[in-house]
Design a protein around this motif. Sequence first.
Motif, PDB file in Angstrom:
ATOM      1  N   ASP A 173       0.791  -1.614   0.174  1.00  0.00           N
ATOM      2  CA  ASP A 173       0.067   0.376   0.172  1.00  0.00           C
ATOM      3  C   ASP A 173       0.634   0.826   0.212  1.00  0.00           C
ATOM      4  OD1 ASP A 173      -1.874   1.862   0.292  1.00  0.00           O
ATOM      5  OD2 ASP A 173      -2.358   0.946   2.314  1.00  0.00           O
ATOM      6  N   ALA A 174       0.734   2.168  -1.277  1.00  0.00           N
ATOM      7  CA  ALA A 174       1.841   3.320  -1.484  1.00  0.00           C
ATOM      8  C   ALA A 174       1.897   4.431  -0.300  1.00  0.00           C
ATOM      9  CB  ALA A 174       1.626   3.457  -2.361  1.00  0.00           C
ATOM     10  N   LEU A 175       0.170   4.200   0.122  1.00  0.00           N
ATOM     11  CA  LEU A 175       0.001   5.267   1.026  1.00  0.00           C
ATOM     12  C   LEU A 175      -0.273   4.399   3.122  1.00  0.00           C
ATOM     13  CD1 LEU A 175      -3.025   7.193  -0.309  1.00  0.00           C
ATOM     14  CD2 LEU A 175      -1.066   7.656  -0.508  1.00  0.00           C
ATOM     15  N   GLN A 176       0.274   3.689   2.845  1.00  0.00           N
ATOM     16  CA  GLN A 176       0.296   2.187   4.606  1.00  0.00           C
ATOM     17  C   GLN A 176      -1.064   3.277   5.363  1.00  0.00           C
ATOM     18  OE1 GLN A 176       2.671   0.341   4.237  1.00  0.00           O
ATOM     19  NE2 GLN A 176       1.775  -0.357   5.906  1.00  0.00           N
TER      20      GLN A 176
END
Lengths: 266, 162
Positions: A173-176
């Motif tokens: 997940d790029a946005l964590q």
Amino acid sequence: MSYKPQYTPGETKIAQNRRNHMDPDFEMKKIRNINDEDIVSVLGHRNPGESYKSVHPPLEEMDFEEDMMKDLVEPIPGAKEGGRTRYIQFADSMYNAPAHPYDRARTYMSRFRGVDTGTLSGRQVIEIRELDLEKISKELLETEFFDPAKTGLRGATVHGHSLRLDENGLMFDALQRYVYNEETNMVSYVKDQVGRPLDTPVEVGEPLDEEHLKEITTIYRSDNVGMREDKEAIEAVLTIHEARTDGGFGLEVFKNDLKAKLGDDK
Amino acid sequence: MEPIKAIDVRIFPHRRLKPGTTEKILNELLDLEGVLRFLVNGESLPKVVGYGPARGTSVNHPDRKIITVKGKEVELLVSVGDIVVTIRHENLEEFVEKTKTILEETLNFGFDVRVGIFTRTKTTVSDNLKVAYGIEEDFDPNMVGLVDPKAKSKETVKLIGD
């Protein structure tokens, strides 16, 4: 209903899991508890405790032309109140996530009323009146539809369903939005579904065991149960494929039509 | 400049690596003989949210960390998916053998090690333009294949050692 729906073909456990998802009478196993307020904050459409915003007055107070359809169809609670339409969106990893986009679409259609659902390769959105959305979200998050590691609650920047997992088994997940706590073995959401930080993290429980996921998944995979192992499912898919191809090109129809025009049909 | 014989080794772990693991592997690989350069590849991690209602808020991704390789600080811009190492051809066999041992000790999941050419070997039009238009001065031919055509070498390449 005069017939019993069969939902989906197949003789393997994958097909059975798909049927279980789609069958509204089948009760999915509840495996975790999440507070209503926590769900509201993760969805990020309104603040917990805030009242529902509406887009039209309650149906009872509105004047309508006489319409038989309005008497026949019972409106869902959110529509009765005139609430807004809001969404919840999931991304499912290819590594044996419990559900996947097409399965979700079929499940939503057969289990819930008044939903609009959109299917994409890596994510699946469900749109419905806000009041009903929260009830549906609770069901989807607390039962075996959801695995904290392999399923992501993502409104925007959904990329990651086809990537390798990280060392803890979490989907990229790029946005964590969610983090894994190595000491407690728990996953908690620190951001809402579009990436806005939450005041208090929302715990969504332990990631499910990989072996257990292989049992409850609805995804055919060659390292678990391949689609080619499921004779019945393959047969059904091939039948539909052939019918669509023949029907789409209109091969037989066109031939007969041409013969008739040439006077060759006797 | 005297041409040398070099070849790439691609390390492909079956999971994405944490910054700590990457640091450990890179440090151990740097001790091996014949290593010329590393290319750390993976899914890029944004610093701020690019679009949607949360646009502009910082991401604070735990994988986007500063790691220390041989005493030099390197900022990881990606969630590490694979590592391409360019080595001298004469050290190939020994390097592959030792890499496999290092990986077996460090990782508790599977990995692939492949030998071949995984970086560009010729200068491209973009590379030449960088020099011609003064976007980059003193373009180092050693960096061909390491730098993305749209990126600047200074921002993405870190010099470690001699």
